[in-house]
Design an enzyme around this catalytic site. Structure first.
Site, PDB file in Angstrom:
ATOM      1  N   VAL A  69       9.236  37.672   2.002  1.00  0.00           N
ATOM      2  CA  VAL A  69       9.917  36.527   2.592  1.00  0.00           C
ATOM      3  C   VAL A  69      10.189  35.514   1.495  1.00  0.00           C
ATOM      4  O   VAL A  69       9.357  35.323   0.604  1.00  0.00           O
ATOM      5  CB  VAL A  69       9.023  35.869   3.676  1.00  0.00           C
ATOM      6  CG1 VAL A  69       9.678  34.652   4.263  1.00  0.00           C
ATOM      7  CG2 VAL A  69       8.670  36.864   4.758  1.00  0.00           C
ATOM      8  N   CYS A  70      11.345  34.870   1.546  1.00  0.00           N
ATOM      9  CA  CYS A  70      11.635  33.746   0.663  1.00  0.00           C
ATOM     10  C   CYS A  70      12.394  32.713   1.486  1.00  0.00           C
ATOM     11  O   CYS A  70      12.499  32.855   2.709  1.00  0.00           O
ATOM     12  CB  CYS A  70      12.421  34.192  -0.568  1.00  0.00           C
ATOM     13  SG  CYS A  70      14.045  34.859  -0.194  1.00  0.00           S
ATOM     14  N   ARG A  71      12.916  31.703   0.881  1.00  0.00           N
ATOM     15  CA  ARG A  71      13.593  30.640   1.635  1.00  0.00           C
ATOM     16  C   ARG A  71      14.894  31.131   2.263  1.00  0.00           C
ATOM     17  O   ARG A  71      15.197  30.805   3.395  1.00  0.00           O
ATOM     18  CB  ARG A  71      13.872  29.433   0.741  1.00  0.00           C
ATOM     19  CG  ARG A  71      12.634  28.709   0.298  1.00  0.00           C
ATOM     20  CD  ARG A  71      11.987  27.969   1.453  1.00  0.00           C
ATOM     21  NE  ARG A  71      10.578  28.338   1.554  1.00  0.00           N
ATOM     22  CZ  ARG A  71       9.735  27.882   2.455  1.00  0.00           C
ATOM     23  NH1 ARG A  71      10.112  27.029   3.353  1.00  0.00           N
ATOM     24  NH2 ARG A  71       8.501  28.302   2.486  1.00  0.00           N
ATOM     25  N   GLY A 100      16.308  34.593   1.705  1.00  0.00           N
ATOM     26  CA  GLY A 100      16.449  36.043   1.806  1.00  0.00           C
ATOM     27  C   GLY A 100      16.970  36.695   0.546  1.00  0.00           C
ATOM     28  O   GLY A 100      17.044  37.920   0.463  1.00  0.00           O
ATOM     29  N   ILE A 121      13.130  32.210   5.436  1.00  0.00           N
ATOM     30  CA  ILE A 121      12.511  31.179   6.263  1.00  0.00           C
ATOM     31  C   ILE A 121      13.571  30.418   7.063  1.00  0.00           C
ATOM     32  O   ILE A 121      13.329  29.993   8.189  1.00  0.00           O
ATOM     33  CB  ILE A 121      11.670  30.210   5.386  1.00  0.00           C
ATOM     34  CG1 ILE A 121      10.478  30.939   4.776  1.00  0.00           C
ATOM     35  CG2 ILE A 121      11.210  28.999   6.184  1.00  0.00           C
ATOM     36  CD1 ILE A 121       9.425  31.413   5.761  1.00  0.00           C
TER      37      ILE A 121
END
Length: 147
Positions: free
Chosen positions: A104-106, A108, A133
């Site tokens: 997961v990152c901010r 994608g 996120i």
């Protein structure tokens, strides 16, 4: 409509030629994108699919956000690893080659690259949260603040 009529349309006026080229270009782009998606090695998840995977298969969620972004809000139970120090051979991931691992990152974007690295390192079940996120928040799912 037969082939001769299509060919006459495509070779007609400059406007028809432009439309025909645009159609061919879009068709090629769609085919390329779908083939690339099939061979990328990991699966993109929607937020609801991520919650199901965590609940049913005890997936490990690895958040690649910067430390201050992670503290502002992250998925419950996720572990923070900075993208610069992400290593498929780290202690965090060492015993997880057979378990589902979700990156997961901010947005994608960073998680897609990390997912490819995990797959190349021999991880069997690799996932990335599609949209990151931001998609999680858009689905009105909760975030945990702090470490």
């Amino acid at each position: 409509m037969n082939f001769e009529e299509i060919l006459a349309f495509a070779t007609g006026s400059p406007w028809n030629q432009m439309l025909s080229l645009a159609l061919v270009g879009l068709t090629v782009a769609i085919i390329y994108t779908e083939i690339a998606r099939l061979f990328r090695g990991y699966t993109a998840l929607r937020p609801a699919e991520l919650t199901h995977l965590v609940n049913s298969e005890n997936a490990l969620v690895v958040d690649l956000s910067a430390s201050n972004d992670f503290e502002k809000g992250h998925i419950a139970g996720s572990r923070n690893v900075l993208p610069s120090s992400f290593d498929p051979e780290s202690k965090l991931l060492a015993g997880s080659k057979a378990l589902p691992v979700v990156l997961v990152c901010r947005t994608g974007q960073a998680s897609a690259g990390a997912a490819k690295r995990l797959k190349k390192a021999g991880f069997e079940k690799v996932y990335a949260l599609d949209g990151g996120i931001a998609a999680w928040q858009q689905a009105d799912l909760p975030l945990v603040k702090g470490r």
